[in-house]
Design a protein around this motif. Sequence first.
Motif, PDB file in Angstrom:
ATOM      1  N   SER A 138       0.742  -1.016  -0.114  1.00 38.64           N
ATOM      2  CA  SER A 138       0.037   0.111  -0.070  1.00 38.64           C
ATOM      3  C   SER A 138       0.776   1.177  -0.007  1.00 38.64           C
ATOM      4  O   SER A 138       0.618   2.430  -0.651  1.00 38.64           O
ATOM      5  N   ALA A 139       1.817   1.158   0.716  1.00 40.31           N
ATOM      6  CA  ALA A 139       2.937   2.381   0.877  1.00 40.31           C
ATOM      7  C   ALA A 139       3.382   2.470  -0.383  1.00 40.31           C
ATOM      8  O   ALA A 139       3.619   3.709  -1.196  1.00 40.31           O
ATOM      9  N   LEU A 140       3.867   1.453  -1.178  1.00 40.99           N
ATOM     10  CA  LEU A 140       4.327   1.548  -2.706  1.00 40.99           C
ATOM     11  C   LEU A 140       3.526   2.211  -3.564  1.00 40.99           C
ATOM     12  O   LEU A 140       3.741   3.118  -4.278  1.00 40.99           O
ATOM     13  N   THR A 141       2.118   1.805  -3.437  1.00 44.36           N
ATOM     14  CA  THR A 141       1.247   2.286  -4.306  1.00 44.36           C
ATOM     15  C   THR A 141       0.966   3.912  -3.882  1.00 44.36           C
ATOM     16  O   THR A 141       0.765   4.515  -5.187  1.00 44.36           O
ATOM     17  N   CYS A 146       3.799   1.351  -7.114  1.00 42.90           N
ATOM     18  CA  CYS A 146       3.242  -0.103  -7.397  1.00 42.90           C
ATOM     19  C   CYS A 146       1.950   0.238  -8.082  1.00 42.90           C
ATOM     20  O   CYS A 146       1.318   0.871  -7.485  1.00 42.90           O
ATOM     21  N   PHE A 147       1.412  -0.591  -9.060  1.00 40.85           N
ATOM     22  CA  PHE A 147       0.285  -0.346  -9.787  1.00 40.85           C
ATOM     23  C   PHE A 147      -0.247  -1.755 -10.357  1.00 40.85           C
ATOM     24  O   PHE A 147       0.791  -2.486 -10.766  1.00 40.85           O
ATOM     25  N   THR A 258       6.242 -10.485  -0.767  1.00 36.22           N
ATOM     26  CA  THR A 258       6.501 -10.812   0.289  1.00 36.22           C
ATOM     27  C   THR A 258       7.352  -9.571   1.175  1.00 36.22           C
ATOM     28  O   THR A 258       7.550  -8.505   0.326  1.00 36.22           O
ATOM     29  N   PRO A 259       7.133  -9.320   2.498  1.00 39.14           N
ATOM     30  CA  PRO A 259       7.525  -8.118   2.979  1.00 39.14           C
ATOM     31  C   PRO A 259       9.192  -8.011   2.773  1.00 39.14           C
ATOM     32  O   PRO A 259       9.505  -6.645   2.311  1.00 39.14           O
ATOM     33  N   GLU A 260       9.857  -8.788   2.501  1.00 39.27           N
ATOM     34  CA  GLU A 260      11.420  -8.811   2.285  1.00 39.27           C
ATOM     35  C   GLU A 260      11.588  -8.260   0.764  1.00 39.27           C
ATOM     36  O   GLU A 260      12.228  -7.543   0.608  1.00 39.27           O
ATOM     37  N   SER A 261      10.816  -8.905  -0.066  1.00 34.76           N
ATOM     38  CA  SER A 261      11.139  -8.321  -1.533  1.00 34.76           C
ATOM     39  C   SER A 261      10.699  -6.913  -1.650  1.00 34.76           C
ATOM     40  O   SER A 261      11.105  -6.209  -2.403  1.00 34.76           O
ATOM     41  N   ALA A 266      11.167  -0.910  -2.304  1.00 35.21           N
ATOM     42  CA  ALA A 266      11.048   0.370  -1.580  1.00 35.21           C
ATOM     43  C   ALA A 266      12.387   0.923  -1.382  1.00 35.21           C
ATOM     44  O   ALA A 266      12.494   2.466  -1.120  1.00 35.21           O
ATOM     45  N   ALA A 267      13.553   0.260  -1.350  1.00 36.15           N
ATOM     46  CA  ALA A 267      14.847   1.101  -1.122  1.00 36.15           C
ATOM     47  C   ALA A 267      15.398   1.425  -2.398  1.00 36.15           C
ATOM     48  O   ALA A 267      16.416   1.992  -2.123  1.00 36.15           O
ATOM     49  N   GLY A 268      14.776   1.310  -3.328  1.00 35.58           N
ATOM     50  CA  GLY A 268      15.259   2.064  -4.491  1.00 35.58           C
ATOM     51  C   GLY A 268      15.286   1.299  -5.855  1.00 35.58           C
ATOM     52  O   GLY A 268      15.993   1.524  -6.874  1.00 35.58           O
ATOM     53  N   GLY A 269      14.469   0.005  -5.743  1.00 33.66           N
ATOM     54  CA  GLY A 269      14.671  -0.800  -6.738  1.00 33.66           C
ATOM     55  C   GLY A 269      13.447  -0.310  -7.969  1.00 33.66           C
ATOM     56  O   GLY A 269      12.912   0.821  -7.712  1.00 33.66           O
TER      57      GLY A 269
END
Length: 354
Positions: A138-141, A146-147, A258-261, A266-269
């Motif tokens: 949700s944060a990425l969206t 994220c879409f 997953t939370p890890e991916s 989120a770190a810049g990918g």
Amino acid sequence: MLYAGIAWTSDGYDVAVLDAAGNRAHAPTHWGAERVPELTRWLGERERESGLPYAVVVESTNGLLDGLLTAAGLSVHRADPWVLPERPDFGSVPAHVLADRARTALASLSPLTAEGGGQTGRDDDYHDGIRRGAAAESALTRAGRCFRHGPRDRREIALTFDDGPDPVHTREVLGILERYGVRATFFCVGLHVNALPDEVRRITDAGHSLGNHTWSHPFLPDLTAAQFRLQIERTSEAFERAVGITPDLFRPPYGARTPESLAELAAGGPALALWDVDSWDWARQGPEKITRTVLDHAQPGSMILMHDGGGDRRQSVQALPAVIEGLLERDLRFVPAGELRSAAALEAATERSY
């Protein structure tokens, strides 16, 4: 019965075949990723020559072979992490280890089906990963990274193809797209980009866009953060070598998160590109069913998932003209997935401002 283990490497696949006593039935072989159809035929020929059924074993971090192997009538099994020794951060456990695991404990492996694909039997893990990562997604969206579709009030649509490039089917798809003047997005796997750079250049030369789809099409819940990062980085490097481009979109195999991916992204990918219309072409239900599935579910803003590689994609190719014609009849304009992302991000930003 004979037991064939297939391990993925940085440039292809190692194959080891053992008999019931654990002896080599054939000398170990290595196959470049561009030779997967040849590898499939070789296994089928060896099975027929031996008169014994083969149990073919792949790891859960190798999702590129099961489609072709099952389509060829071979019995394919998946070895999950808890039945194997620790694997390296990049690559799978050795082929002979996979073969021997099947020989000594075949019941511990998961039989794969055309309908379930490489994820057969792992639905609980799949949904658990998505549930645990919901807040991060949700944060990425909200951040426009994220879409799964674009705005519904714009008559735009994105046609996307996963798991290529393929030496046969990608060219067929490109020919059809050219005939209709349609632009698409190809989410490619690093193993194939590395082995078939000319095919990647065909995609970009034709005006289509690219996305990162990992190196070996792994089931993401089985990767550590470091392993996931290497899958993305090595694939980006392969794109850079092939066409001088690093795609800014990423699509996870099977749509698993997953939370890890998500934390790595989120770190810049690259931005996370999902979909809202699955053609189910990977299940090989027939071109008419594929076409009907797409046209029944597509709407303005949709991102459509189809495949040009990673399996027997003849039905996908056969369905594609009717899919395109049906969408054009609705006065929909085909755009690269990146354009849907930009429109979706603008819409999200506008909503946040109110």
